[in-house]
Design an enzyme around this catalytic site. Structure first.
Site, PDB file in Angstrom:
ATOM      1  N   HIS A 139       0.880  -1.165   0.000  1.00 36.52           N
ATOM      2  CA  HIS A 139       0.000   0.000   0.000  1.00 36.52           C
ATOM      3  C   HIS A 139       0.922   1.221   0.000  1.00 36.52           C
ATOM      4  O   HIS A 139       1.634   1.462   0.983  1.00 36.52           O
ATOM      5  CB  HIS A 139      -0.879   0.029   1.255  1.00 36.52           C
ATOM      6  CG  HIS A 139      -1.889  -1.066   1.329  1.00 36.52           C
ATOM      7  ND1 HIS A 139      -3.251  -0.830   1.252  1.00 36.52           N
ATOM      8  CD2 HIS A 139      -1.749  -2.403   1.484  1.00 36.52           C
ATOM      9  CE1 HIS A 139      -3.903  -1.980   1.363  1.00 36.52           C
ATOM     10  NE2 HIS A 139      -3.007  -2.947   1.506  1.00 36.52           N
ATOM     11  N   HIS A 222     -10.335  -5.831  -4.710  1.00 35.71           N
ATOM     12  CA  HIS A 222     -10.401  -5.707  -3.250  1.00 35.71           C
ATOM     13  C   HIS A 222     -11.849  -5.636  -2.806  1.00 35.71           C
ATOM     14  O   HIS A 222     -12.658  -4.919  -3.396  1.00 35.71           O
ATOM     15  CB  HIS A 222      -9.651  -4.460  -2.790  1.00 35.71           C
ATOM     16  CG  HIS A 222      -9.358  -4.457  -1.327  1.00 35.71           C
ATOM     17  ND1 HIS A 222     -10.332  -4.284  -0.366  1.00 35.71           N
ATOM     18  CD2 HIS A 222      -8.188  -4.611  -0.654  1.00 35.71           C
ATOM     19  CE1 HIS A 222      -9.776  -4.336   0.835  1.00 35.71           C
ATOM     20  NE2 HIS A 222      -8.473  -4.535   0.690  1.00 35.71           N
ATOM     21  N   HIS A 249      -8.358  -9.848  -3.104  1.00 33.82           N
ATOM     22  CA  HIS A 249      -8.770  -9.850  -1.688  1.00 33.82           C
ATOM     23  C   HIS A 249     -10.265 -10.117  -1.742  1.00 33.82           C
ATOM     24  O   HIS A 249     -11.032  -9.255  -2.151  1.00 33.82           O
ATOM     25  CB  HIS A 249      -8.427  -8.487  -1.077  1.00 33.82           C
ATOM     26  CG  HIS A 249      -8.961  -8.253   0.300  1.00 33.82           C
ATOM     27  ND1 HIS A 249      -8.245  -7.566   1.249  1.00 33.82           N
ATOM     28  CD2 HIS A 249     -10.137  -8.571   0.899  1.00 33.82           C
ATOM     29  CE1 HIS A 249      -8.949  -7.469   2.361  1.00 33.82           C
ATOM     30  NE2 HIS A 249     -10.104  -8.077   2.164  1.00 33.82           N
ATOM     31  N   HIS A 275      -3.047 -12.702   1.159  1.00 32.86           N
ATOM     32  CA  HIS A 275      -3.342 -13.205   2.516  1.00 32.86           C
ATOM     33  C   HIS A 275      -4.354 -14.346   2.457  1.00 32.86           C
ATOM     34  O   HIS A 275      -5.474 -14.239   2.962  1.00 32.86           O
ATOM     35  CB  HIS A 275      -3.796 -12.094   3.462  1.00 32.86           C
ATOM     36  CG  HIS A 275      -4.623 -11.006   2.841  1.00 32.86           C
ATOM     37  ND1 HIS A 275      -5.860 -11.219   2.314  1.00 32.86           N
ATOM     38  CD2 HIS A 275      -4.374  -9.689   2.669  1.00 32.86           C
ATOM     39  CE1 HIS A 275      -6.344 -10.089   1.842  1.00 32.86           C
ATOM     40  NE2 HIS A 275      -5.460  -9.140   2.048  1.00 32.86           N
ATOM     41  N   HIS A 323      -9.412  -0.991   8.046  1.00 29.90           N
ATOM     42  CA  HIS A 323     -10.601  -1.044   7.196  1.00 29.90           C
ATOM     43  C   HIS A 323     -11.682  -0.061   7.629  1.00 29.90           C
ATOM     44  O   HIS A 323     -12.853  -0.235   7.301  1.00 29.90           O
ATOM     45  CB  HIS A 323     -11.117  -2.480   7.088  1.00 29.90           C
ATOM     46  CG  HIS A 323     -10.207  -3.332   6.271  1.00 29.90           C
ATOM     47  ND1 HIS A 323     -10.164  -3.270   4.898  1.00 29.90           N
ATOM     48  CD2 HIS A 323      -9.242  -4.204   6.633  1.00 29.90           C
ATOM     49  CE1 HIS A 323      -9.240  -4.092   4.453  1.00 29.90           C
ATOM     50  NE2 HIS A 323      -8.661  -4.662   5.482  1.00 29.90           N
ATOM     51  N   ASP A 363       1.910  -6.180   3.002  1.00 31.88           N
ATOM     52  CA  ASP A 363       0.657  -5.445   3.244  1.00 31.88           C
ATOM     53  C   ASP A 363       0.973  -4.169   4.023  1.00 31.88           C
ATOM     54  O   ASP A 363       0.339  -3.840   5.017  1.00 31.88           O
ATOM     55  CB  ASP A 363      -0.355  -6.305   3.992  1.00 31.88           C
ATOM     56  CG  ASP A 363      -1.808  -5.929   3.688  1.00 31.88           C
ATOM     57  OD1 ASP A 363      -2.027  -4.881   3.063  1.00 31.88           O
ATOM     58  OD2 ASP A 363      -2.711  -6.689   4.083  1.00 31.88           O
TER      59      ASP A 363
END
Length: 570
Positions: A139, A222, A249, A275, A323, A363
């Site tokens: 990111h 995502h 994701h 992940h 999140h 990540d």
């Protein structure tokens, strides 16, 4: 005349040779030198007063144009997926020119790397040489990540983002052509190979194609943008047509379907599953099942690496922040708790050791630590040796196979997955000289030196005002390759083939060289190195127990790890 000397004296002078064993830092991992290419014994080259690399001795009269290399790394112990062996390494034009025996062919036998008056020397005696690490889950929240990554031994980063925008805080996308252009222009400033992923969440192809044409060399699906079956199908269709990788994701809440629906939407097309255990996000509780699919390239993010007594507790708070969740909303708390399962995290350790999980990434700042990809890879390997013992593939009194399996997880395997293995990912002739030199006592923790494109970008360095380079404080500092226009010629930006063909570098006025990714489609886990297992995975819907081919996968959390506080007292 040659003279016999004790093996210990030889190792002290020239580094370990065939049959010698080396411990990796404070782990229980032991490597053994498989072969030595620097011989015959007595013909090794070494730099220094009274040593071999002097005019007319180990140094020839050969010009650069005549075949002499720019740099030679002498007597290095190479640790790579290709093997664990000792060699001299010659660098030229920023690439690995030759691996073998360095010296003067006029006075020495078997020379494959010519040392000339224009050759610089890096002493690799007693040091381990690895390929630079590749973190494929970034990111791009803040540019300061790059410094931490470089000084940890990473030389390539791929991901998405535009800074601390809330889309970037949660998802690895650089959305749209305009943002991609700004990020690639910013990349010119950094001594790091960089690559950018566009947003793949769309049910029609035009906006996705636009991003690939603008330079995106990968696409990210995502759940925070809606990873629906329609978006998965559309994104993979564009990827197949334009040869870029897709990272996914999946849908933690199972709103648009369950893991079976996601697999069906993939239609057997190559995809990099982020992940894959699920703590970082994905169909709860059984996204881990997809690591048994041949077309899925499964990776882990490093907070769950390895499973420890602190893993569960830290993840809940981490997830709420990453999140944009609210602890006062019960549904948000339930969402977070559904993703953190000790049973699947424990199974993830074992699946890595089996070679069923193939890649480890960070990540960064979004449930991951950019400077700990390498540390946590080796902590996982050490934990698994302690808990599971030797792998069946091992031969001799060493851990060479396990070590090669784990180094592949952050070097060659992400490079293959993202279509840049022809440029990076291993120590092989013709590839970029993005290399990391380690003192074995600090292996995996603190690199001694990092080269970008053959130029030293950072290194352990003492007081700049001292009379010699070694007085304290010694710590990793930027070197000449991290400054000025050297940066532009030492690192590259990876782009799509479509953008490369359209001249994206010229269009954006980029100073760095751009290189196209290729061969990302139609590959499966079998194309990866030493991490190709595809067991049938079952997850109990109530207890979350994980079985591989019917065998229960479970292990205890670690209470203590190597490569930790011992190395970070200050």
């Amino acid at each position: 005349m040659p003279a016999n000397i004790p093996r210990s004296d030889y190792a002290a002078m020239y580094g370990p040779t065939t049959g010698d064993r080396v411990r990796l830092a404070d782990t229980d991992l032991i490597i053994e030198v498989e072969r030595d290419l620097t011989g015959p014994y007595g013909e090794e080259v070494k730099f220094g007063g009274g040593k071999v690399i002097r005019d007319g001795m180990g140094q020839a009269q050969t010009t650069r144009a005549g075949g002499a290399v720019d740099t030679v790394i002498t007597n290095a112990l190479i640790l790579d997926w290709t093997g664990i062996y000792k060699a001299d390494v010659g660098l030229k034009d920023g690439r690995i020119h030759a691996i073998g025996k360095a010296g003067n062919p006029d006075t020495q036998p078997n020379v494959t790397i010519i040392v000339g008056p224009g050759t610089e020397v890096i002493a690799g005696e007693g040091r381990i040489l690895t390929a630079g690490g590749f973190d494929s889950h970034i990111h791009y929240i803040c540019p300061q990540q790059i410094e931490d990554a470089l000084h940890s031994g990473l030389t390539t980063m791929l991901g998405g983002g535009t800074g601390p925008a809330h889309g970037t805080l949660a998802t690895t996308c650089t959305p749209g052509a305009w943002h991609l252009g700004r990020m690639m222009q910013a990349a010119d400033a950094f001594p790091m190979n960089l690559a950018f992923a566009g947003k793949g969440n769309a049910s029609l192809p035009a906006a996705i194609e636009e991003q690939v044409n603008a330079g995106a060399c990968a696409l990210k699906l995502h759940e925070d943008w809606g990873t629906t079956p329609a978006a998965i199908d559309c994104c993979l269709g564009v990827a197949d047509a334009m040869d870029v990788q897709v990272m996914i994701h999946t849908d933690t809440l199972n709103e648009s379907g369950f893991v079976e629906h996601t697999v069906k939407a993939m239609k057997g097309r190559t995809i990099h599953a982020f992940h894959t255990e699920g703590a970082g996000g994905g169909h709860a509780p059984d996204i881990i099942k997809i690591c048994g699919e041949e077309f899925v390239l499964p990776s882990s993010t490093n907070p769950t690496r390895p499973f420890t007594v602190n893993t569960i507790e830290e993840h809940l708070d981490m997830l709420m922040v990453c999140h944009h969740l609210d602890k006062s909303i019960p549904e948000d708390v339930a969402f977070a708790e559904s993703r953190i399962r000790r049973e699947t995290i424990a199974a993830e350790d074992i699946l890595h050791d089996m070679g069923a999980f193939s890649i480890i990434a960070s990540d960064s700042q979004a449930m991951g630590r950019v400077g700990e990809v390498i540390i946590r890879t080796w902590q996982t390997a050490d934990k698994m040796k302690k808990q599971r013992g030797r792998l069946s593939e091992e031969t001799g009194e060493n851990d060479n196979f396990r070590v090669r399996r784990y180094v592949a997880k952050y070097t060659i395997n992400p490079a293959i997955a993202h279509g840049i293995a022809h440029e990076i990912g291993s120590i092989e002739v013709g590839k970029r000289a993005d290399l990391v030199l380690w003192n074995p006592a600090f292996f995996g923790v603190k690199p001694e030196m990092v080269l970008m494109g053959g130029t030293i970008a950072c290194a352990q360095m003492g007081d700049p005002n001292a009379s010699i380079p070694t007085p304290q404080p010694v710590y990793s500092r930027p070197m000449w390759g991290a400054y000025g226009r050297s940066v532009e010629h030492s690192a590259v930006t990876f782009v799509s083939e479509a953008a490369q063909a359209a001249g994206i570098g010229k269009t954006l006025g980029l100073a760095k060289q751009t290189l196209a990714v290729k061969g990302t489609r139609g590959i499966g886990k079998s194309a990866l190195k030493l991490n190709t297992a595809t067991p049938e995975i079952e997850v109990h819907p109530e207890t979350y127990e994980v079985r591989a081919n019917g065998e229960l996968l479970t292990c205890q959390p670690a209470e203590e790890l190597p490569l930790a506080q011992r190395y970070f007292l200050f």
